[in-house]
Structure formats: C-alpha cells, structure tokens
Design an enzyme around this catalytic site. Structure first.
Site, PDB file in Angstrom:
ATOM      1  CE1 TYR A 139      55.719  26.219  13.396  1.00  0.00           C
ATOM      2  CE2 TYR A 139      57.969  26.240  12.543  1.00  0.00           C
ATOM      3  CZ  TYR A 139      56.669  26.708  12.496  1.00  0.00           C
ATOM      4  OH  TYR A 139      56.310  27.644  11.567  1.00  0.00           O
ATOM      5  CG  ASN A 168      63.940  33.198   9.995  1.00  0.00           C
ATOM      6  OD1 ASN A 168      64.119  32.040   9.623  1.00  0.00           O
ATOM      7  ND2 ASN A 168      64.029  33.552  11.254  1.00  0.00           N
TER       8      ASN A 168
END
Ligand SMILES: NC(=O)c1ccc[n+]([C@@H]2O[C@H](COP(=O)([O-])OP(=O)(O)OC[C@H]3O[C@@H](n4cnc5c(N)ncnc54)[C@H](O)[C@@H]3O)[C@@H](O)[C@H]2O)c1
Length: 316
Positions: A139, A168
């Site tokens: 990723y 996040n």
C-alpha cells in the site's frame, strides 16, 4: 471565488465528506468513483457524479474546465493491497498518472493528492517529519508511486500540486464495510451490537487520529493558499493514542461493560504513527476536534446511520 472542482473517490469516506464541505462553501463538484469501495448513498445529491474508473483514458473529458482536482480514489485496504499488489499498483500508481495526465491536458489550476502516513512506516523516529520517508508495504509503496508522479509532473510541467499525508482519518462515513474495518468504527459497531470489541495484537499500537472536518479545513486551505504549491504536508493531530486507550475512550461514552477480546496481530502494520505538524501549523491550520468530541460524533453517526444495516464484510 467559487470554483469548479473534481473529486476522485467521491463515494468514499474522505471524498464524500470533502464534497459536502466544498458544496457548502459554494463550489461546484464533479465526482468520480467506480464504487468498488464507496457507496452512492455517501454521495451528496448536489454532486455531478460519474461512475468511472480512474484508469480509464476516457475520463479526460471530466476534467475539462476544472479549477482544481482532489485525487482521493485509491485502493487503500492494507490486506487487500498485500493480497493483490498488481491491482494496488494499477489503481494507485497508473490511476494517479491517468488523473495527472487528464489534469495536465485540461490545464487544471491545482491538484491535491491524498498521500498517507504509511510513507513513514520504515522510520522509527517520532514525530514524523515530511522530509524523511521509507515506504515498505505494498500500500505504502503504491501510494508513494503516485506521489512520485506528482513530483514529476510538478517539475516537468510546472503544475501546482500539493501532497497531503493523512494520518488516521476518522469520523462519519468511515468505511465500516471493510473485511477489517478501521478500529474506531469496528469497536463502536460491535459495542453497540452488544458484542465484545476485537483487538488485533496487544492493543499497544499507537495511532495519530485526525477528525475528518480538520482534514477538510486543510483541503480548503490548500485550495486557496499558494504557499502550499509544490509542497508536502502532514495532516495529523500531532497526538497519538493506543488501541486500548481508544477502547477506553469509547467505553467511557457507551458504558457497554464489554471487555475486548484479542486475536493475532495483523501483518504489515506500523507500531506507532505520530505526525510532526509544524509545517501545517505554520500555514495557520490547527486541528480543532479533540478525540472525545470526534468519538462522540462518530458514535452518533453510527447509531443513526449504520446500526439499522446488518454490518458485515463487503468482500471476503
Ligand atoms: N482514511 C484514512 O485514514 C486515510 C489515511 C491516509 C491516506 N488516505 C488516503 O485518502 C484517500 C481516501 O481514503 P478513504 O479513507 O476515503 O478511502 P475509501 O476507500 O473510503 O475511498 C476511496 C474511494 O475510491 C474509490 N476507488 C477505488 N478504486 C477506484 C478506481 N480504480 N476508480 C475510481 N474510484 C476508485 C472507491 O470506490 C472509494 O469510494 C485514499 O487515497 C487513501 O489512500 C486515507
């Protein structure tokens, strides 16, 4: 001045929140998404929506007349990227290149690329500064490939491009349908359903969580502020919390009495993330939503919008 803006990934978590925010600010939004992860119900009815794949060369016309592009569409589930690295590279690298090419041909005024804190996963000094990265996993490497082409197009064609490294992000419309949903949604959904929350590993991993409206504050700033051109910024809160601390903060509000259960750790996840936000703050941006308030708003959204649907994995 009101602008005409293209948002890729508009049916996803961050893209759908961004589109609403842009529309509320008076901008026009054209949204692109292939609905592989996002859903139409996320997309505001005022968006000029086009179901299309960012790798399709025919999307070029959708960029005509755009003042700015927010490129958010990506394959971003770590386990899915590991399982299918070619698809991850195809979407995150080739797809990004196709968006840049379409933006170049349409002479788009500004491109904002959604990069990730996973760029820092191989570095164990904290907080993470924008200047040193070490992507390792599929990723991270694929998002880095997209960012590398942003840098290339900036140099080659003098395009105005800003790279934002989100940490996040959490808040309403977070993608709770994933096989392994983001930690906050996963905990809240299970605890509201009367099930014990599941922690992968010991729960000591620490994450820098940033509420989605704070990310959107930065998006709006990047759209207007020429000081962001050609630069990379961390978009985090500058604080981090362990998974166990997040559980305790949610339990403080839900009072479920449900203790967590543990299962083996997930491969390829960083132990710690923490943003150095000195550069972002220097522009006058400041994260405003504190973790308790952000969790309260997330719980409210899940109660009202998610609990009536049977939560289950989207794709096994
Ligand atoms: N949410 C986070 O915490 C976070 C952190 C770091 C970086 N990011 C980055 O932010 C961006 C948005 O993330 P998100 O959390 O909203 O993810 P998301 O999965 O909710 O949204 C991504 C959207 O892209 C769409 N998409 C995927 N492949 C596509 C393709 N080939 N063509 C067109 N559309 C496609 C999906 O259908 C989905 O709606 C991503 O680029 C991601 O890498 C997110």
């Amino acid at each position: 001045m009101h602008k005409h803006i293209v948002v890729t990934g508009v049916a996803g978590f961050v893209g759908s929140n961004l589109a609403k925010r842009l529309l509320d600010a008076g901008h026009r939004v054209r949204g692109i998404d292939n609905l592989s992860a996002g859903t139409l119900e996320n997309v505001d009815s005022r968006v000029d929506f086009h179901e299309a794949d960012i790798r399709d060369p025919h999307i070029e016309g959708l960029f005509e007349g755009a003042d700015a592009v927010f490129h958010l569409a990506a394959k971003n589930c770590l386990s899915e990227c590991l399982k299918d690295p070619l698809a991850a590279a195809s979407i995150n690298v080739v797809g990004t290149l196709n968006v840049l090419e379409a933006s170049r041909k349409a002479r788009v005024g500004k491109v904002i690329y959604a990069d990730t804190s996973a760029e820092y996963e191989g570095i164990s000094e904290f907080p993470s500064k924008e200047t040193s990265i070490r992507p390792i996993g599929v990723y991270a490497a694929s998002k880095h490939g997209g960012a590398a082409f942003c840098e290339s197009y900036r140099e080659l064609y003098r395009m105005r491009i800003t790279v934002l490294r989100y940490f996040n992000v959490y808040g309403p419309a977070q993608d709770w349908r994933r096989v392994i949903p983001p930690v906050m949604s996963a905990f809240i959904i299970r605890m509201l359903s009367g099930e014990r929350p599941l922690i992968y590993g010991t729960g000591e991993k620490r994450r820098d969580f940033i509420y989605v409206s704070d990310v959107n504050d930065f998006h709006l700033l990047a759209l207007e502020d020429a000081r962001t051109d050609g630069r990379v910024f961390n978009v985090g809160s500058g604080k981090n919390f362990s998974v166990l601390e997040i559980y305790a903060l949610i339990e403080e509000q839900l009072k479920s009495g449900l203790a967590p259960t543990h299962s083996p750790d997930l491969p390829g996840e960083a132990q710690i993330t923490l943003a150095d936000i000195t550069e972002s703050r220097a522009l006058g941006w400041e994260p405003k939503v504190d973790i308790r308030e952000g969790l309260r708003l997330s719980i409210e959204y899940i109660r009202e919008r998610v609990m009536y649907e049977a939560p289950g994995p989207r794709n096994a």
